[in-house]
Design a protein around this motif. Structure first.
Motif, PDB file in Angstrom:
ATOM      1  N   ARG A  25      -5.896   6.890  -2.997  1.00 44.61           N
ATOM      2  CA  ARG A  25      -3.828   7.222  -3.016  1.00 44.61           C
ATOM      3  C   ARG A  25      -4.032   7.858  -4.618  1.00 44.61           C
ATOM      4  NH1 ARG A  25      -0.064   5.276  -0.100  1.00 44.61           N
ATOM      5  NH2 ARG A  25      -1.158   6.142   1.817  1.00 44.61           N
ATOM      6  N   ARG A  80     -10.040   3.403  -1.921  1.00 46.56           N
ATOM      7  CA  ARG A  80      -8.394   3.673  -1.225  1.00 46.56           C
ATOM      8  C   ARG A  80      -7.713   3.355  -2.073  1.00 46.56           C
ATOM      9  NH1 ARG A  80      -6.279   0.685   3.463  1.00 46.56           N
ATOM     10  NH2 ARG A  80      -4.634   1.804   3.334  1.00 46.56           N
ATOM     11  N   SER A 111      -2.216  11.191  -5.804  1.00 46.30           N
ATOM     12  CA  SER A 111      -0.599  11.197  -6.224  1.00 46.30           C
ATOM     13  C   SER A 111      -0.869  12.060  -7.867  1.00 46.30           C
ATOM     14  CB  SER A 111      -0.444  10.322  -6.287  1.00 46.30           C
ATOM     15  OG  SER A 111      -0.294   9.708  -5.168  1.00 46.30           O
ATOM     16  N   TRP A 138       0.973  -0.908  -0.275  1.00 44.66           N
ATOM     17  CA  TRP A 138       0.502  -0.004  -0.009  1.00 44.66           C
ATOM     18  C   TRP A 138       0.927   0.943   0.290  1.00 44.66           C
ATOM     19  CZ3 TRP A 138      -4.073   2.669  -0.764  1.00 44.66           C
ATOM     20  CH2 TRP A 138      -4.414   3.634  -0.165  1.00 44.66           C
ATOM     21  N   GLU A 139       1.925   1.815   0.670  1.00 43.87           N
ATOM     22  CA  GLU A 139       2.726   2.067   1.013  1.00 43.87           C
ATOM     23  C   GLU A 139       3.333   3.259  -0.042  1.00 43.87           C
ATOM     24  OE1 GLU A 139       3.211  -0.427   3.121  1.00 43.87           O
ATOM     25  OE2 GLU A 139       1.953   0.386   4.486  1.00 43.87           O
TER      26      GLU A 139
END
Length: 117
Positions: free
Chosen positions: A94, A90, A98, A55-56
């Motif tokens: 994200r 999510r 970004s 995820w990161e």
């Protein structure tokens, strides 16, 4: 803003992550550039191509996959129909945060489904 673009695309992609795409009656979206493909399996695991991504590292890896002008390229999100909605939301949030704006959800066409009556 969570779902900036909810364009349904139905091209048959040969990506190695097996997902059972949800069925819709939307038509295919034409694209000239090779899209970046992000897949989400039924357990919520995230893949770029065939490689699982933490995820990161999602936004960084999508940018690397797209090369120059990655944020201008289409990002195809292939989510298993059984994947948790939260996982899909999510990923889209994200990517949107970004700077990726051309987010597309991939589905199968529902033309083969028998009509209920």
């Amino acid at each position: 803003v969570l779902l900036i673009i909810f364009m349904i695309s139905a091209p048959l992609l040969t990506v190695g992550v097996p997902v059972e795409l949800p069925k819709t009656e939307a038509s295919a979206v034409e694209t000239t550039d090779k899209p970046i493909t992000v897949s989400i399996d039924q357990n919520g695991a995230i893949f770029i191509g065939e490689s699982e991504v933490r995820w990161e590292q999602l936004a960084i890896r999508v940018a690397e996959e797209g090369g120059e002008k990655a944020r201008d390229k289409a990002v195809f999100i292939r989510a298993d129909g059984r994947a948790p909605y939260q996982a899909v939301a999510r990923v889209m949030a994200r990517l949107s945060a970004s700077g990726f704006t051309k987010l597309n959800l991939i589905t199968d066409t529902a033309a083969d489904e028998p009509a209920e009556g």
